[in-house]
Each structure stands twice: as C-alpha cells, then as structure tokens.
Design a protein around this motif. Structure first.
Motif, PDB file in Angstrom:
ATOM      1  N   PRO A  47     -14.884   5.006  20.206  1.00 11.97           N
ATOM      2  CA  PRO A  47     -16.056   5.431  19.023  1.00 11.97           C
ATOM      3  C   PRO A  47     -15.639   4.511  17.785  1.00 11.97           C
ATOM      4  N   PRO A  48     -16.715   4.016  16.655  1.00 12.98           N
ATOM      5  CA  PRO A  48     -16.551   4.025  14.966  1.00 12.98           C
ATOM      6  C   PRO A  48     -15.535   4.730  14.469  1.00 12.98           C
ATOM      7  N   GLY A  49     -15.082   5.153  13.565  1.00 15.00           N
ATOM      8  CA  GLY A  49     -14.194   6.422  12.658  1.00 15.00           C
ATOM      9  C   GLY A  49     -13.252   7.370  13.672  1.00 15.00           C
ATOM     10  N   CYS A  50     -13.236   7.129  14.565  1.00 13.19           N
ATOM     11  CA  CYS A  50     -11.842   8.433  15.373  1.00 13.19           C
ATOM     12  C   CYS A  50     -10.292   8.237  14.575  1.00 13.19           C
ATOM     13  N   GLY A  51     -10.190   7.172  13.676  1.00 14.19           N
ATOM     14  CA  GLY A  51      -8.816   7.410  13.492  1.00 14.19           C
ATOM     15  C   GLY A  51      -7.916   5.781  13.731  1.00 14.19           C
ATOM     16  N   LYS A  52      -8.213   5.409  14.785  1.00 15.31           N
ATOM     17  CA  LYS A  52      -7.572   3.987  15.039  1.00 15.31           C
ATOM     18  C   LYS A  52      -6.884   3.402  14.191  1.00 15.31           C
ATOM     19  N   SER A  53      -7.054   2.407  13.695  1.00 15.26           N
ATOM     20  CA  SER A  53      -6.597   1.847  12.134  1.00 15.26           C
ATOM     21  C   SER A  53      -6.238   2.733  11.007  1.00 15.26           C
ATOM     22  N   SER A  54      -6.479   4.196  11.197  1.00  7.39           N
ATOM     23  CA  SER A  54      -5.184   4.851  10.009  1.00  7.39           C
ATOM     24  C   SER A  54      -4.184   5.321  11.201  1.00  7.39           C
ATOM     25  N   PHE A  55      -4.193   5.527  12.458  1.00  8.35           N
ATOM     26  CA  PHE A  55      -3.434   5.571  12.746  1.00  8.35           C
ATOM     27  C   PHE A  55      -2.104   4.730  13.270  1.00  8.35           C
TER      28      PHE A  55
ATOM     29  N   ARG B 216       0.447  -1.196  -0.297  1.00 10.55           N
ATOM     30  CA  ARG B 216      -0.422  -0.137   0.424  1.00 10.55           C
ATOM     31  C   ARG B 216       0.899   1.240   0.372  1.00 10.55           C
ATOM     32  N   ARG B 217      -0.272   2.182  -0.671  1.00 13.79           N
ATOM     33  CA  ARG B 217       0.827   3.647  -0.872  1.00 13.79           C
ATOM     34  C   ARG B 217       1.425   4.048   0.872  1.00 13.79           C
ATOM     35  N   LYS B 218       2.232   4.546   1.313  1.00 15.86           N
ATOM     36  CA  LYS B 218       2.908   4.880   2.557  1.00 15.86           C
ATOM     37  C   LYS B 218       2.136   6.352   3.625  1.00 15.86           C
ATOM     38  N   ARG B 219       1.408   6.298   4.581  1.00 13.45           N
ATOM     39  CA  ARG B 219       0.306   7.189   4.442  1.00 13.45           C
ATOM     40  C   ARG B 219       1.156   7.871   5.761  1.00 13.45           C
ATOM     41  N   PRO B 220       1.448   9.311   5.412  1.00  8.62           N
ATOM     42  CA  PRO B 220       2.644  10.323   5.768  1.00  8.62           C
ATOM     43  C   PRO B 220       1.888  10.503   7.526  1.00  8.62           C
ATOM     44  N   LEU B 221       2.138   9.799   8.575  1.00  9.02           N
ATOM     45  CA  LEU B 221       1.250  10.407  10.021  1.00  9.02           C
ATOM     46  C   LEU B 221       0.841  10.958  10.499  1.00  9.02           C
ATOM     47  N   ASP B 222       1.192  12.998   9.672  1.00 12.14           N
ATOM     48  CA  ASP B 222       1.066  13.996  10.119  1.00 12.14           C
ATOM     49  C   ASP B 222      -0.339  13.768   9.291  1.00 12.14           C
ATOM     50  N   SER B 223      -0.983  13.549   8.652  1.00 11.26           N
ATOM     51  CA  SER B 223      -2.130  12.937   7.585  1.00 11.26           C
ATOM     52  C   SER B 223      -3.174  13.035   8.462  1.00 11.26           C
ATOM     53  N   ILE B 224      -2.365  11.654   9.803  1.00 10.46           N
ATOM     54  CA  ILE B 224      -4.034  11.472  10.435  1.00 10.46           C
ATOM     55  C   ILE B 224      -4.032  12.693  11.173  1.00 10.46           C
ATOM     56  N   VAL B 225      -5.322  13.243  11.675  1.00  9.11           N
ATOM     57  CA  VAL B 225      -5.888  14.426  12.831  1.00  9.11           C
ATOM     58  C   VAL B 225      -6.163  13.717  13.784  1.00  9.11           C
ATOM     59  N   LEU B 226      -5.593  13.890  14.772  1.00 10.71           N
ATOM     60  CA  LEU B 226      -6.215  13.342  16.200  1.00 10.71           C
ATOM     61  C   LEU B 226      -5.996  14.337  17.080  1.00 10.71           C
ATOM     62  N   ASP B 227      -6.242  14.865  18.175  1.00 10.48           N
ATOM     63  CA  ASP B 227      -6.527  15.500  19.252  1.00 10.48           C
ATOM     64  C   ASP B 227      -4.940  15.892  20.006  1.00 10.48           C
ATOM     65  N   ALA B 228      -4.756  17.063  20.522  1.00  8.86           N
ATOM     66  CA  ALA B 228      -2.956  17.604  20.667  1.00  8.86           C
ATOM     67  C   ALA B 228      -2.452  16.843  21.080  1.00  8.86           C
ATOM     68  N   GLY B 229      -1.325  16.093  20.917  1.00 11.94           N
ATOM     69  CA  GLY B 229      -0.130  15.441  21.988  1.00 11.94           C
ATOM     70  C   GLY B 229      -0.326  14.084  21.888  1.00 11.94           C
ATOM     71  N   ILE B 230      -1.728  13.258  21.234  1.00 11.26           N
ATOM     72  CA  ILE B 230      -1.392  11.537  20.761  1.00 11.26           C
ATOM     73  C   ILE B 230      -0.910  11.090  20.413  1.00 11.26           C
ATOM     74  N   SER B 231      -0.481  11.402  19.038  1.00 12.70           N
ATOM     75  CA  SER B 231      -0.032  10.984  18.094  1.00 12.70           C
ATOM     76  C   SER B 231       2.013  10.685  18.574  1.00 12.70           C
ATOM     77  N   ASP B 232       2.055  12.153  19.976  1.00 12.54           N
ATOM     78  CA  ASP B 232       3.969  12.436  19.521  1.00 12.54           C
ATOM     79  C   ASP B 232       3.223  11.189  20.279  1.00 12.54           C
ATOM     80  N   LYS B 233       2.817  11.020  21.658  1.00 10.13           N
ATOM     81  CA  LYS B 233       2.889  10.827  23.032  1.00 10.13           C
ATOM     82  C   LYS B 233       2.952   9.132  22.178  1.00 10.13           C
ATOM     83  N   ILE B 234       2.761   8.368  21.639  1.00 11.72           N
ATOM     84  CA  ILE B 234       2.811   7.410  21.157  1.00 11.72           C
ATOM     85  C   ILE B 234       3.915   7.348  19.884  1.00 11.72           C
ATOM     86  N   PHE B 235       3.559   7.704  19.174  1.00 11.38           N
ATOM     87  CA  PHE B 235       4.945   7.526  18.378  1.00 11.38           C
ATOM     88  C   PHE B 235       6.072   7.634  19.398  1.00 11.38           C
ATOM     89  N   ASN B 236       6.266   8.618  20.224  1.00 14.54           N
ATOM     90  CA  ASN B 236       7.569   8.648  21.126  1.00 14.54           C
ATOM     91  C   ASN B 236       7.876   7.348  21.738  1.00 14.54           C
TER      92      ASN B 236
END
Length: 429
Positions: free
Chosen positions: A234-242, A186-206
C-alpha cells in the motif's frame, strides 16, 4: 743536503713561520672536518632517515597537514587558514575555516617517533580548482629504515579525513538521453531510521551486500551480474524511503526514471538503464501505472491514453536484453503487484520480491519509541509505548507508516498527546 737541513731547521726556529704553518694546518684541518661532516650527514640522511614529499597539487596535501595539526602533542603555533564560503541564492552566507601548519619547520610525534615537517612555498604557481595558487611542498623526515612508516601515516590521515567528510546522496534524473544531477546532494538517511516489520530491512540489505561482493562468482559462472528488487504494498509504507536508506548506507546514488513520461520511448529507456553512473541504483517507481491492463479498467483508458510510449517488450529488453550492461542494481516499486505482467517480475529480472505492508504492532511501537527516545529522561517507556499501540489498534482500521509519522510529528514534544489524540490519525488523513 746539509744546507737544506740547516735551512729547514732555521724555518722551524722562526716564530713567524711556525705561527703561519699552524694556522694553515688548522685551516686545512677545519676544511677536512667540514667536508667530512657534510659527507657524513649525507650518508646518514640517505641511509638512516626516511622521507616523504607531497605537493599541494595532490588531493591528500591538506588532509596530511590537517592530520599533523590535530595529532601533534602541542598544536603548531604558526598556522595558515583556508576559508570556505557558501552563499545561497537567498543571500544567506555560511563560512568555515580550516587551520593548517604554516610555512617553515615543525615537529610532531607519530606512534612515539619524532617527525620533522618542512613546508616550503616556491616562486612558481599551479592551476588548482580554476585558480592560480603558489606551488608548495611538504617534506616529512624521521629516523628509521622502514619507508612504509610514513606511508601508513599518510593512509591514516586519508582514512580519518574521509571518515569525517560530509557527503550526501546524489539524485539523478533523465534529461534526454543522459543522466543529470537533480538538485544538490540530499542528506543521507540512516537505514535504521526506516521502521519496517522485523527482519525485512536486514534481509534485503544482506542480499544486496552479498551481491556486491560476488562479482567474480557471477563472472566465473557466466551469470549476468545484475540484481533486481521489487517492493510492493500500500502507499505510504516506506518503499521509497527504504531505497533512500539503502543508497545512503552503501554510498550509492539513485537514478530515477518515470515510465509515464510522455517523451520516453523504448530506445531512450534502454539507453538510460544501461548507461547509469557507476555505484548507483536505478529506480522505477509505480511501475504499474504504465503497464496495468486497460481492458480490466475501461474507465481509466482515457486517462492513460498517450501517457507513455514505452512498451512492455521495450522495458523487458532494457532490463535483461542482449545489450544490457553488467553490474546494475534495479529497484521497482508498485502499489498493485497483481497488475504487473508475470514476465516483468520473473526470476532473472526481479530476484527479490518483498511486501511492505501497513503498520504492525512492532512497527507502531518502534516508531513511537524512536520519536520520544530520550537517553536522560527515558520518556519512551515500555508502558507508554504499549499505550500508544493499543490506542492505534482501537481505530479498527489499518494505518500506514506515513500516517503514524505524520501524527507523531504533530505531537513531537508531547507523547501523552500523541496517545490521547490517536484518533486524529485517520480523522485527518
């Protein structure tokens, strides 16, 4: 003695003898000079030049030639071409060309030093990629004493080629007792293209990056080198996309297991979770569907009857039993975290729990700005963004990231329509 002296004197006075002796001396002198130049050339080449030889059986062979062709001050005029053809099942064909320096001698400059390139094709052939191809060598030579000069150039060519290589995210799924690739990468998806609440993405990735850099720390302290993550909400909140974004960012593959598969049992699940390919993330989606309490939901009992042969104890043993493999990253997702047994999500099995909720004002604004961002026209102004956020909030209900994205896709070229028709988000969802 006098007679001998008179004889030699007569020879020296003979013009024919003098001419012959001169020619002989000249020939000897030229012969000595030629041999001396050969020896001197060999000595200079051995002691004053460095060289690097690479054959076309080495993966770096085309990378080096491509680097030379790109970085020479004036590109080589004698080229060879490699054509790549990709044909789909529907008949559409795409082609790409790679031009490389041809056979013979070329010159180019690297870090200000002239480098001689000799590309030679031999009579014998080798087996490569399932085909017979002529055996070739490329030799690089330059004046100097530091052999690492050419080694650094080869490393630079390799790094540059790999940095431009187009790679995709590989998905594996379970077929019997083994993992198999599921479709093309699959085409790689940039991590910053997944919009989450502030700090969640950085917390898990770090946290994940720290884990990947801590292998020795785990080994020295006798702690199992495994990490588990639970994403719930809830469904559709970006879990699989993240998870796709995380795998793309790290260059990892994703191994998907469905616990609801009828043929899956405890032994097969244990084998799969502990034989995942290297550099991969194991994903158990909607884990609650297989293990929530049927006694609390008697109406669902018939629907789940015979749906899976995996037991809770079998899953627990597969995650952190005695025979579990090291260096494993496990992600679970669920829409109903309250249905999961506490033993499944205790520390050691699940180390990080993160809630993925419906859209906050921050998330709505970020998604709108990303969709209509234009560096020249600056369509996604702060004023328009705030108007869209306010329009969504007037709906008086929570909306998911999937709902917002679906609405923006319908109006991807018209931000004003996205604002004015915000009620469509819930009307058609």
């Amino acid at each position: 003695m006098a007679k001998i002296h008179e004889y030699l004197s007569s020879l020296t006075d003979n013009p024919y003898f003098g001419a012959g002796a001169g020619l002989a001396g000249l020939g000897i002198g030229l012969s000595v000079l030629r041999k001396s130049s050969i020896i001197a050339n060999a000595v200079i080449r051995r002691n004053c030049f460095i060289s690097l030889e690479i054959t076309n059986s080495d993966p770096a062979y085309p990378w080096l030639l491509n680097y030379i062709n790109r970085h020479s001050r004036r590109q080589t005029r004698h080229l060879t071409v490699n054509t790549f053809v990709r044909q789909g099942e529907s008949g559409k064909t795409d082609t790409a060309f790679r031009f490389l320096p041809g056979q013979g001698t070329h010159y180019f400059f690297y870090q200000g030093f002239p480098v001689l390139v000799e590309r030679q094709r031999e009579n014998q052939s080798i087996q490569k990629d399932g085909f017979r191809t002529p055996f070739e060598t490329v030799t690089l030579r330059t004046f100097g004493f530091d052999a690492t000069f050419l080694q650094r150039m080869l490393q630079k060519a390799t790094d540059e080629e790999l940095s431009h290589a187009e790679t995709g995210m590989v998905i594996y799924h379970a077929v019997g007792p083994e993992w198999r690739r599921f479709g093309p990468p699959r085409r790689k998806r940039p991590l910053d293209s997944i919009v989450l609440d502030a700090g969640i993405s950085d917390k898990i990735f770090n946290d994940l990056r720290e884990f990947l850099n801590s292998s020795k720390w785990y080994t020295d302290r006798g702690v199992p080198y495994r990490r588990g993550y639970l994403l719930y909400g809830p469904p559709g909140c970006g879990k699989s996309s993240f998870i796709s974004g995380i795998a793309s960012q790290l260059g990892y593959s994703v191994c998907m297991v469905s616990l609801s598969e009828r043929t899956l049992d405890d032994d097969r699940l244990n084998h799969l979770l502990n034989t995942a390919p290297p550099n991969s993330i194991v994903l158990l989606e909607d884990v609650d569907a297989a293990f929530h309490s049927r006694e609390d939901h008697p109406s669902l009992k018939a629907a789940y009857e015979g749906m899976t042969r995996v037991t809770l104890s079998g899953l627990l043993n597969a995650i952190d039993g005695v025979a579990c493999a090291e260096e494993r990253i496990l992600f679970m997702t669920t829409n109903y975290v309250e249905r999961l047994d506490p033993a499944l999500i205790r520390p050691g099995r699940i180390d990080v729990k993160e809630y993925f909720g419906n859209c906050t004002d921050y998330m709505i604004g970020q998604m709108f700005a990303r969709f209509y961002r234009d560096e020249q026209q600056q369509l996604a102004t702060e004023e328009l963004t705030q108007e869209f956020v306010a329009a969504v909030r007037r709906l008086s209900c929570d909306v998911s990231a999937a709902q917002i994205q679906g609405h923006l896709l319908k109006n991807k070229f018209d931000p004003l329509s996205a604002i004015h028709n915000a009620s469509d988000i819930v009307a058609k969802s």
